[in-house]
Motif scaffolding. Structure first.
Motif, PDB file in Angstrom:
ATOM      1  N   ASP A  65       0.791  -1.234   0.000  1.00  0.00           N
ATOM      2  CA  ASP A  65       0.000   0.000   0.000  1.00  0.00           C
ATOM      3  C   ASP A  65       0.822   1.284   0.000  1.00  0.00           C
ATOM      4  O   ASP A  65       0.305   2.343   0.312  1.00  0.00           O
ATOM      5  CB  ASP A  65      -0.969   0.040   1.195  1.00  0.00           C
ATOM      6  CG  ASP A  65      -1.911  -1.152   1.214  1.00  0.00           C
ATOM      7  OD1 ASP A  65      -2.318  -1.592   0.125  1.00  0.00           O
ATOM      8  OD2 ASP A  65      -2.223  -1.632   2.306  1.00  0.00           O
ATOM      9  N   LEU A  66       2.116   1.211  -0.332  1.00  0.00           N
ATOM     10  CA  LEU A  66       2.931   2.417  -0.358  1.00  0.00           C
ATOM     11  C   LEU A  66       3.215   2.830  -1.797  1.00  0.00           C
ATOM     12  O   LEU A  66       3.332   1.997  -2.680  1.00  0.00           O
ATOM     13  CB  LEU A  66       4.265   2.193   0.372  1.00  0.00           C
ATOM     14  CG  LEU A  66       4.194   1.853   1.857  1.00  0.00           C
ATOM     15  CD1 LEU A  66       5.603   1.661   2.416  1.00  0.00           C
ATOM     16  CD2 LEU A  66       3.461   2.935   2.633  1.00  0.00           C
ATOM     17  N   ARG A  67       3.346   4.126  -2.007  1.00  0.00           N
ATOM     18  CA  ARG A  67       3.731   4.628  -3.332  1.00  0.00           C
ATOM     19  C   ARG A  67       5.236   4.509  -3.535  1.00  0.00           C
ATOM     20  O   ARG A  67       5.724   4.327  -4.633  1.00  0.00           O
ATOM     21  CB  ARG A  67       3.343   6.097  -3.479  1.00  0.00           C
ATOM     22  CG  ARG A  67       1.871   6.306  -3.624  1.00  0.00           C
ATOM     23  CD  ARG A  67       1.595   7.764  -3.920  1.00  0.00           C
ATOM     24  NE  ARG A  67       0.187   8.031  -3.620  1.00  0.00           N
ATOM     25  CZ  ARG A  67      -0.273   9.193  -3.256  1.00  0.00           C
ATOM     26  NH1 ARG A  67       0.522  10.222  -3.145  1.00  0.00           N
ATOM     27  NH2 ARG A  67      -1.551   9.349  -3.005  1.00  0.00           N
ATOM     28  N   LYS A  68       5.991   4.666  -2.456  1.00  0.00           N
ATOM     29  CA  LYS A  68       7.449   4.601  -2.498  1.00  0.00           C
ATOM     30  C   LYS A  68       7.891   3.538  -1.491  1.00  0.00           C
ATOM     31  O   LYS A  68       7.433   3.539  -0.351  1.00  0.00           O
ATOM     32  CB  LYS A  68       8.016   5.970  -2.120  1.00  0.00           C
ATOM     33  CG  LYS A  68       9.506   6.048  -2.175  1.00  0.00           C
ATOM     34  CD  LYS A  68       9.973   7.456  -1.804  1.00  0.00           C
ATOM     35  CE  LYS A  68      11.488   7.466  -1.710  1.00  0.00           C
ATOM     36  NZ  LYS A  68      11.992   8.633  -1.042  1.00  0.00           N
ATOM     37  N   ALA A 160       5.686   3.435   7.237  1.00  0.00           N
ATOM     38  CA  ALA A 160       4.999   4.580   6.617  1.00  0.00           C
ATOM     39  C   ALA A 160       3.500   4.326   6.602  1.00  0.00           C
ATOM     40  O   ALA A 160       3.054   3.179   6.443  1.00  0.00           O
ATOM     41  CB  ALA A 160       5.514   4.797   5.199  1.00  0.00           C
ATOM     42  N   ALA A 161       2.767   5.382   6.765  1.00  0.00           N
ATOM     43  CA  ALA A 161       1.302   5.278   6.660  1.00  0.00           C
ATOM     44  C   ALA A 161       0.929   5.146   5.180  1.00  0.00           C
ATOM     45  O   ALA A 161       1.581   5.739   4.321  1.00  0.00           O
ATOM     46  CB  ALA A 161       0.645   6.510   7.248  1.00  0.00           C
ATOM     47  N   PRO A 162      -0.094   4.364   4.888  1.00  0.00           N
ATOM     48  CA  PRO A 162      -0.531   4.289   3.484  1.00  0.00           C
ATOM     49  C   PRO A 162      -1.004   5.653   3.009  1.00  0.00           C
ATOM     50  O   PRO A 162      -1.475   6.463   3.814  1.00  0.00           O
ATOM     51  CB  PRO A 162      -1.663   3.276   3.490  1.00  0.00           C
ATOM     52  CG  PRO A 162      -1.902   2.890   4.901  1.00  0.00           C
ATOM     53  CD  PRO A 162      -0.878   3.557   5.762  1.00  0.00           C
ATOM     54  N   PRO A 163      -0.860   5.920   1.722  1.00  0.00           N
ATOM     55  CA  PRO A 163      -1.287   7.241   1.209  1.00  0.00           C
ATOM     56  C   PRO A 163      -2.807   7.409   1.314  1.00  0.00           C
ATOM     57  O   PRO A 163      -3.538   6.432   1.276  1.00  0.00           O
ATOM     58  CB  PRO A 163      -0.828   7.225  -0.249  1.00  0.00           C
ATOM     59  CG  PRO A 163      -0.657   5.791  -0.599  1.00  0.00           C
ATOM     60  CD  PRO A 163      -0.341   5.068   0.667  1.00  0.00           C
ATOM     61  N   THR A 164      -3.195   8.638   1.485  1.00  0.00           N
ATOM     62  CA  THR A 164      -4.636   8.939   1.458  1.00  0.00           C
ATOM     63  C   THR A 164      -4.917   9.625   0.133  1.00  0.00           C
ATOM     64  O   THR A 164      -4.116  10.427  -0.345  1.00  0.00           O
ATOM     65  CB  THR A 164      -5.026   9.866   2.633  1.00  0.00           C
ATOM     66  OG1 THR A 164      -4.211  11.033   2.577  1.00  0.00           O
ATOM     67  CG2 THR A 164      -4.841   9.172   3.960  1.00  0.00           C
ATOM     68  N   TYR A 165      -6.020   9.290  -0.437  1.00  0.00           N
ATOM     69  CA  TYR A 165      -6.355   9.826  -1.760  1.00  0.00           C
ATOM     70  C   TYR A 165      -7.472  10.827  -1.674  1.00  0.00           C
ATOM     71  O   TYR A 165      -8.278  10.840  -0.830  1.00  0.00           O
ATOM     72  CB  TYR A 165      -6.733   8.685  -2.717  1.00  0.00           C
ATOM     73  CG  TYR A 165      -5.595   7.752  -2.965  1.00  0.00           C
ATOM     74  CD1 TYR A 165      -4.640   8.050  -3.937  1.00  0.00           C
ATOM     75  CD2 TYR A 165      -5.435   6.585  -2.227  1.00  0.00           C
ATOM     76  CE1 TYR A 165      -3.578   7.198  -4.179  1.00  0.00           C
ATOM     77  CE2 TYR A 165      -4.372   5.729  -2.463  1.00  0.00           C
ATOM     78  CZ  TYR A 165      -3.449   6.037  -3.441  1.00  0.00           C
ATOM     79  OH  TYR A 165      -2.397   5.203  -3.673  1.00  0.00           O
TER      80      TYR A 165
END
Length: 165
Positions: A65-68, A160-165
């Protein structure tokens, strides 16, 4: 505790990927130096550049669930020397590689190929890094790190927290 947190905490016990890669580069240089000392005809050249990727299944939850990526493996630049090590020299040179690798925490050595004119051995360390030394048409040296946190993730100290959209 979540699987992500457990895996992240396990990786916190390891050096970050930059520090790990620096140690492996030092190992790489010493191996090339020792092999060249024994077989001066071998002239090492970089064959492929360094690469990086997300960790495999052992630590897959860390990057979920991470972008990076928070954790990665690196393939250090591959080295090649034109020419084959003669069979009569292989065992001695492979033993030298194993001795140097052993000073950096790599164990034993798994023979992958052992045929006339074609040899390959893989050494692994506690983090599952793989040092691959072989000879056939050319002589090759490859190293892939195990999974390590990025310097940023290690400094942060928590997943890291997962990104919020």
């Amino acid at each position: 505790m979540s699987q992500k947190t457990e895996q992240f905490n396990e990786l916190m016990k390891r050096p970050d990927i930059d520090r790990a890669a620096a140690g492996y580069e030092e190992l790489y240089a010493k191996v090339r130096e020792q092999v060249t000392a024994e077989v001066p005809a071998l002239k090492w050249e970089v064959a492929n550049p360094e690469s990086s990727a997300a960790c495999g299944n052992d630590f897959a939850a860390v990057n979920a669930d991470l972008r990076k990526n928070d954790a990665e493996v690196k393939g250090l630049a591959n080295w090649v020397a034109k020419g084959n090590l003669p069979d009569f020299q292989w065992k001695h040179v492979a033993s030298t590689v194993g001795q140097v690798a052993g000073t950096y925490g790599f164990g034993g050595g798994e023979v992958v190929v052992d045929q006339p004119g074609n040899h390959e051995i893989v050494f692994r360390d506690q983090y599952n890094a793989e040092l691959n030394f072989g000879t056939a048409v050319n002589t090759t040296l490859l190293l892939r790190t195990g999974c390590h946190l990025t310097a940023e993730a290690k400094k942060r100290g928590t997943p890291a927290a997962p990104p919020t959209y």
